[in-house]
Design a protein around this motif. Structure first.
Motif, PDB file in Angstrom:
ATOM      1  N   VAL A 184       0.830  -1.206   0.000  1.00  0.00           N
ATOM      2  CA  VAL A 184       0.000   0.000   0.000  1.00  0.00           C
ATOM      3  C   VAL A 184       0.865   1.257   0.000  1.00  0.00           C
ATOM      4  CG1 VAL A 184      -1.606   1.336   1.414  1.00  0.00           C
ATOM      5  CG2 VAL A 184      -2.028  -1.085   1.011  1.00  0.00           C
ATOM      6  N   TRP A 185       1.982   1.226   0.716  1.00  0.00           N
ATOM      7  CA  TRP A 185       2.857   2.396   0.751  1.00  0.00           C
ATOM      8  C   TRP A 185       3.421   2.701  -0.630  1.00  0.00           C
ATOM      9  CZ3 TRP A 185       3.508   6.454   3.592  1.00  0.00           C
ATOM     10  CH2 TRP A 185       3.183   6.427   4.954  1.00  0.00           C
ATOM     11  N   VAL A 190       3.238   6.092  -5.628  1.00  0.00           N
ATOM     12  CA  VAL A 190       3.024   6.255  -7.067  1.00  0.00           C
ATOM     13  C   VAL A 190       1.912   7.264  -7.338  1.00  0.00           C
ATOM     14  CG1 VAL A 190       2.268   5.079  -9.163  1.00  0.00           C
ATOM     15  CG2 VAL A 190       3.921   3.984  -7.650  1.00  0.00           C
ATOM     16  N   LEU A 191       0.820   7.176  -6.607  1.00  0.00           N
ATOM     17  CA  LEU A 191      -0.280   8.125  -6.790  1.00  0.00           C
ATOM     18  C   LEU A 191       0.142   9.541  -6.427  1.00  0.00           C
ATOM     19  CD1 LEU A 191      -3.280   6.048  -5.365  1.00  0.00           C
ATOM     20  CD2 LEU A 191      -2.647   6.416  -7.754  1.00  0.00           C
ATOM     21  N   TYR A 214      10.454   2.437 -10.135  1.00  0.00           N
ATOM     22  CA  TYR A 214      11.366   3.260  -9.345  1.00  0.00           C
ATOM     23  C   TYR A 214      11.022   3.214  -7.860  1.00  0.00           C
ATOM     24  CZ  TYR A 214      13.372   5.267 -13.598  1.00  0.00           C
ATOM     25  OH  TYR A 214      14.018   5.435 -14.811  1.00  0.00           O
ATOM     26  N   SER A 215       9.747   3.189  -7.536  1.00  0.00           N
ATOM     27  CA  SER A 215       9.353   3.113  -6.125  1.00  0.00           C
ATOM     28  C   SER A 215       9.640   1.737  -5.533  1.00  0.00           C
ATOM     29  CB  SER A 215       7.860   3.439  -5.979  1.00  0.00           C
ATOM     30  OG  SER A 215       7.572   4.733  -6.460  1.00  0.00           O
ATOM     31  N   GLY A 216       9.598   0.698  -6.359  1.00  0.00           N
ATOM     32  CA  GLY A 216       9.822  -0.656  -5.854  1.00  0.00           C
ATOM     33  C   GLY A 216      11.269  -0.999  -5.607  1.00  0.00           C
ATOM     34  N   TYR A 217      12.184  -0.180  -6.091  1.00  0.00           N
ATOM     35  CA  TYR A 217      13.605  -0.463  -5.847  1.00  0.00           C
ATOM     36  C   TYR A 217      13.986  -0.319  -4.373  1.00  0.00           C
ATOM     37  CZ  TYR A 217      14.536  -0.573 -10.874  1.00  0.00           C
ATOM     38  OH  TYR A 217      14.553  -0.917 -12.213  1.00  0.00           O
ATOM     39  N   LYS A 218      13.136   0.319  -3.602  1.00  0.00           N
ATOM     40  CA  LYS A 218      13.439   0.471  -2.179  1.00  0.00           C
ATOM     41  C   LYS A 218      13.419  -0.865  -1.439  1.00  0.00           C
ATOM     42  CE  LYS A 218      10.032   3.158  -1.061  1.00  0.00           C
ATOM     43  NZ  LYS A 218       9.368   3.262  -2.381  1.00  0.00           N
ATOM     44  N   ILE A 293      10.218   5.957   4.414  1.00  0.00           N
ATOM     45  CA  ILE A 293       9.397   4.781   4.143  1.00  0.00           C
ATOM     46  C   ILE A 293      10.155   3.496   4.477  1.00  0.00           C
ATOM     47  CG2 ILE A 293       8.129   3.532   2.356  1.00  0.00           C
ATOM     48  CD1 ILE A 293       7.654   6.149   0.937  1.00  0.00           C
ATOM     49  N   VAL A 294      11.439   3.446   4.127  1.00  0.00           N
ATOM     50  CA  VAL A 294      12.240   2.257   4.429  1.00  0.00           C
ATOM     51  C   VAL A 294      12.318   2.030   5.935  1.00  0.00           C
ATOM     52  CG1 VAL A 294      14.549   1.275   4.281  1.00  0.00           C
ATOM     53  CG2 VAL A 294      13.553   2.387   2.287  1.00  0.00           C
ATOM     54  N   TYR A 295      12.528   3.081   6.685  1.00  0.00           N
ATOM     55  CA  TYR A 295      12.601   2.941   8.143  1.00  0.00           C
ATOM     56  C   TYR A 295      11.252   2.517   8.723  1.00  0.00           C
ATOM     57  CZ  TYR A 295      12.938   4.239  13.056  1.00  0.00           C
ATOM     58  OH  TYR A 295      12.900   4.219  14.437  1.00  0.00           O
ATOM     59  N   TRP A 296      10.169   3.083   8.225  1.00  0.00           N
ATOM     60  CA  TRP A 296       8.846   2.776   8.744  1.00  0.00           C
ATOM     61  C   TRP A 296       8.466   1.312   8.516  1.00  0.00           C
ATOM     62  CZ3 TRP A 296       5.422   4.688  11.966  1.00  0.00           C
ATOM     63  CH2 TRP A 296       4.104   4.230  11.931  1.00  0.00           C
ATOM     64  N   LEU A 297       8.938   0.739   7.412  1.00  0.00           N
ATOM     65  CA  LEU A 297       8.575  -0.627   7.061  1.00  0.00           C
ATOM     66  C   LEU A 297       9.524  -1.677   7.621  1.00  0.00           C
ATOM     67  CD1 LEU A 297       7.525  -0.111   3.322  1.00  0.00           C
ATOM     68  CD2 LEU A 297       6.022  -0.347   5.307  1.00  0.00           C
TER      69      LEU A 297
END
Length: 303
Positions: A184-185, A190-191, A214-218, A293-297
């Motif tokens: 979801v993040w 993306v949106l 690009y967002s999924g490379y995280k 986002i990486v830290y939150w997940l």
């Protein structure tokens, strides 16, 4: 006299027989074994009657030239709307377009993972084209792909299950919540990027699939951060988080910068709009959100 009497008697008999013949017809006795009356004859009579009013109204409608023009105009609008809908569907959900993002090989995956972790020495960030068509990922390392993000997402979920199991907190519900939150993040990101590109009037050839890649490379950085935490504790987690976050920010800023172009539409004074600043804001904003986002997940997977 006798002959006249005979004539009168015959006349009375003939008149009586005619009078009896003109009497009402007596319907035949109904069959005691029949449950319902037979009304098929009446139905056939009604069915055979032509609906003259309906035919006349339909013929009048077809004979009206304005009605014919309206029907033709409505048909053309419906056809154009159908073509537009099909065009938009193929634009966002084209199978051939989706195959492009999975056209990878082992050499590309190895080089792209190295680029994601060590992007500072890379010089040329432009996506190469062949006859106005971008080269496939296996032919161009700068091309975005969905293979690495999808595989990294699955690996992250498996690694999260291992981390939760080591902490005695594993359950299907917790693992499902972890997977849905991570997905979801990315969708929200993306949106948000699509909305930002629309608001700042930045011209770009980025598609939703490009932004999703690009967002999924995280997920690659998230895997390394969790592995560092599992192997070396909290210190290893924060070191891996810092390295992967910086590398991801640099990679995303350089990649998006080559994809975004300032708007050439002039404003009310005849000057070009401030697309350059909008390009910078979108690029820096997207890059700055990655460490958060990486830290939150991942922080809840390391104790």
């Amino acid at each position: 006299m006798l002959s006249a009497h005979l004539i009168n008697v015959d006349f009375i008999r003939i008149a009586g027989s005619k009078h009896r013949g003109r009497g009402p017809l007596v319907p035949p006795a109904p069959d005691p074994h029949q449950l319902f009356d037979d009304t098929s004859a009446g139905f056939q009579h009604a069915q055979g009657t032509p609906a003259s009013g309906i035919d006349m109204g339909f013929n009048t409608l077809l004979a009206d030239p304005m009605a014919n023009v309206a029907v033709a105009y409505g048909s053309s609008i419906a056809s154009q709307s159908k073509d537009i809908v099909h065009k938009e569907i193929h634009r966002f959900m084209s199978v051939n377009r989706l195959k492009y993002f999975f056209a990878v090989d082992t050499a590309y995956v190895t080089k792209k993972l190295a680029l994601l972790l060590f992007p500072y020495a890379h010089q040329n960030w432009e996506v190469r084209y062949s006859r106005d068509t971008p080269l496939t990922p296996r032919q161009d390392i700068n091309a975005p792909d969905l293979y690495i993000p999808s595989m990294a997402f699955i690996t992250y979920i498996l690694l999260a299950g291992i981390a939760l199991g080591l902490q005695q907190r594993f359950s299907p519900e917790v693992l499902g919540m972890c997977a849905s939150t991570a997905f979801v993040w990315v969708v929200i990101e993306v949106l948000a990027l699509l909305l930002s590109l629309y608001l700042v009037t930045v011209q770009s050839d980025l598609t939703p699939f490009d932004l999703l890649a690009y967002s999924g490379y995280k997920y690659v950085g998230m895997i390394l951060a969790v592995l560092g935490g599992l192997l070396f504790g909290s210190d290893g987690y924060y070191v891996a988080l810092a390295w992967t976050s910086c590398a991801l920010m640099y990679f995303l800023a350089r990649s998006l910068r080559m994809k975004l172009h300032p708007s050439l539409v002039p404003d009310g004074m005849g000057h070009p709009r401030g697309g350059g600043r909008g390009q910078t804001y979108v690029t820096l904003g997207a890059a700055a959100c990655q460490p958060l986002i990486v830290y939150w997940l991942t922080f809840h997977l390391v104790r």
